[in-house]
Write a protein that holds these residues in place. Sequence first.
Motif, PDB file in Angstrom:
ATOM      1  N   LEU A 216      58.494  52.690  53.718  1.00 18.55           N
ATOM      2  CA  LEU A 216      58.218  51.687  54.736  1.00 18.55           C
ATOM      3  C   LEU A 216      58.336  52.374  56.082  1.00 18.55           C
ATOM      4  CD1 LEU A 216      57.834  48.647  55.487  1.00 18.55           C
ATOM      5  CD2 LEU A 216      60.314  48.548  55.678  1.00 18.55           C
ATOM      6  N   ILE A 217      57.276  52.272  56.899  1.00 10.05           N
ATOM      7  CA  ILE A 217      57.339  52.856  58.238  1.00 10.05           C
ATOM      8  C   ILE A 217      57.184  51.747  59.274  1.00 10.05           C
ATOM      9  CG2 ILE A 217      56.483  55.115  57.532  1.00 10.05           C
ATOM     10  CD1 ILE A 217      53.786  54.331  58.835  1.00 10.05           C
ATOM     11  N   GLN A 218      57.806  51.962  60.413  1.00 14.64           N
ATOM     12  CA  GLN A 218      57.688  51.045  61.542  1.00 14.64           C
ATOM     13  C   GLN A 218      57.580  51.899  62.795  1.00 14.64           C
ATOM     14  OE1 GLN A 218      60.985  48.347  61.933  1.00 14.64           O
ATOM     15  NE2 GLN A 218      59.943  47.111  63.446  1.00 14.64           N
ATOM     16  N   ASN A 219      56.506  51.706  63.545  1.00 13.38           N
ATOM     17  CA  ASN A 219      56.234  52.506  64.745  1.00 13.38           C
ATOM     18  C   ASN A 219      56.226  54.002  64.423  1.00 13.38           C
ATOM     19  OD1 ASN A 219      56.090  50.179  66.299  1.00 13.38           O
ATOM     20  ND2 ASN A 219      58.261  50.245  66.766  1.00 13.38           N
ATOM     21  N   ARG A 220      55.626  54.357  63.272  1.00 15.56           N
ATOM     22  CA  ARG A 220      55.503  55.750  62.815  1.00 15.56           C
ATOM     23  C   ARG A 220      56.848  56.429  62.576  1.00 15.56           C
ATOM     24  NH1 ARG A 220      50.177  58.771  63.578  1.00 15.56           N
ATOM     25  NH2 ARG A 220      48.727  57.062  63.711  1.00 15.56           N
TER      26      ARG A 220
ATOM     27  N   ARG B  33      54.981  46.935  60.471  1.00 13.67           N
ATOM     28  CA  ARG B  33      55.546  47.617  59.310  1.00 13.67           C
ATOM     29  C   ARG B  33      54.415  47.912  58.337  1.00 13.67           C
ATOM     30  NH1 ARG B  33      60.765  43.839  58.027  1.00 13.67           N
ATOM     31  NH2 ARG B  33      61.819  44.179  60.014  1.00 13.67           N
ATOM     32  N   THR B  34      54.422  49.119  57.779  1.00 16.00           N
ATOM     33  CA  THR B  34      53.357  49.539  56.891  1.00 16.00           C
ATOM     34  C   THR B  34      53.946  50.282  55.701  1.00 16.00           C
ATOM     35  OG1 THR B  34      51.956  49.849  58.843  1.00 16.00           O
ATOM     36  CG2 THR B  34      51.178  50.808  56.791  1.00 16.00           C
ATOM     37  N   VAL B  35      53.349  50.081  54.538  1.00 13.55           N
ATOM     38  CA  VAL B  35      53.733  50.823  53.339  1.00 13.55           C
ATOM     39  C   VAL B  35      52.805  52.019  53.213  1.00 13.55           C
ATOM     40  CG1 VAL B  35      53.949  50.738  50.830  1.00 13.55           C
ATOM     41  CG2 VAL B  35      54.557  48.734  52.209  1.00 13.55           C
ATOM     42  N   VAL B  36      53.395  53.209  53.053  1.00 12.13           N
ATOM     43  CA  VAL B  36      52.627  54.445  52.927  1.00 12.13           C
ATOM     44  C   VAL B  36      53.164  55.244  51.746  1.00 12.13           C
ATOM     45  CG1 VAL B  36      52.103  54.596  55.397  1.00 12.13           C
ATOM     46  CG2 VAL B  36      54.142  55.715  54.498  1.00 12.13           C
ATOM     47  N   THR B  37      52.404  56.249  51.335  1.00 12.13           N
ATOM     48  CA  THR B  37      52.866  57.214  50.338  1.00 12.13           C
ATOM     49  C   THR B  37      53.119  58.530  51.063  1.00 12.13           C
ATOM     50  OG1 THR B  37      51.547  56.151  48.626  1.00 12.13           O
ATOM     51  CG2 THR B  37      52.293  58.395  48.193  1.00 12.13           C
TER      52      THR B  37
END
Length: 77
Positions: free
Chosen positions: A57-61, A19-23
Motif C-alpha cells: 500500500l502506497i500513499q503519496n509515493r 492510497r494505491t495498491v502496487v506490486t
Amino acid sequence: MATTNIWQQFKSLLPEGARTVVTITSNNGDGTSSATMRDGTVISVQGENVPAGRNALIQNRVVKAELPRLAAYEAEV
C-alpha cells in the motif's frame, strides 16, 4: 476552536493523499523501490520495507504497509 462548517468537518475525517495498491518489483538499495501499478505503469516509491514480488500500500509515493495476496475476480455485468 472547533469549526461549524460541515464540509471542513467531513474533510478532516478523510486521509490526505491517494492510497494505491502496487506490486513491488525491486528494492533499489538507496531507500527507494520500483513498483508496478495495476495498469502496468512502473513508478519509483520511497521505502524498502516490502520485499520484491509482494503487494504494498502506497500513499503519496511512500510505502505504508505490506498487503496480503488475495484472489482477484472479475465479473461481467
